[in-house]
Design a protein around this motif. Sequence first.
Motif: not given
Length: 375
Positions: A232, A235, A359, A361, A370-371
């Motif tokens: 995280t 990220k 990706v 989530e 976003t990553w």
Amino acid sequence: MIRRAVLVAVLMAGQALAQGQGETAEAAAAAAARLEAASVMLQEADRGSDRISALTETVQAYEDGLVALRDGLRRAAIRQRAIETELDARSEEVAELLGVLQTMGRAPAPLLLLHPSGPLGTARSGMMVSEVTPALQVRVDELKADLEEVSQLRALQDSAADTLRRGLDGAQEARAQLSQAISERTDLPQRFTEDPVRTALLIASTETLSAFASGLADVVDQDLGGVAPDATALKGGLGLPVQGTVLRRFNQADAAGIVRPGLVIAARPRSLVTSPAAATVRFRGPLLDYGNVIILEPAPDVLLVVAGLAEVFGEAGQVLPQGAPIGLMGGEQPGVDAILTESAAGVGGGRSETLYLEVREGQSAVDPATWFALE
């Protein structure tokens, strides 16, 4: 006066042509040095405590060197054509320049200063000669440098075949050794074991990637515990799993109007694919119409779906470190002749394979930007 104007035009044209001289040859030479360094790394890979890590770096070094060499050769071909085109376009002016130099070289110096209009004309003639002569020498030096550069660029391209051949052979050998080392690996942490029957039933009963991802929790045979990776904190800054170019972004339609909630990345044949972060392998194998797939869990409730591989490394339940090899792209590595032909044509070659990256989530696909640091 007309001849003087022609000479001035020739002199002015040489300034732009001389800029950047030698840079392309230096770039190609640096790429060749990188390939030689990769060869040394391959020889020393057996001596390292972590052979897989050493071989991974070796494969990546070969890939970087080959990309740089191909780019250097392409730039060399473009530079050579630019010089030759410029010289061809100004061939008449160059001939004028050579004619003037020959005339000045044959005539005795006092005669060059004589003028039929008398002393005043002679003085003006002397002023013109004193003004033009240094500029002529500058232009002669520039022409000589251009011709020498063309010669160097031709020699560079002629000698590149052997360097390319060694680089391609070394990269192939490094990939083979890496595949073998991974198949023998026993030192990775294991968070769970997979139930192959449940996995087969899940594959047979799902028609979408979303449904398959949702059912992954049910294929665990035995939970072995252990600490789950959590990327995280990384990220927004992850690197792409393969060296390539993003062709299509999140929900961007392709030429056929098909929209996928992930990235499509163009890569060269047989490129190495690595884990963007430390992650648990949740699944590996053929899936739906995605080809060979590996699904990684870099953080709780986050999945990275990497699809389109020819070879997949790792086993479900293993915890991979960041940068660990997870597979190889498909396709055929182009031969030396094909690469040289592409480079001589001044075109970049090679990114004929595509990798899909999604990706997820929770239960939804999110924008990989976003990553990953796509810029």
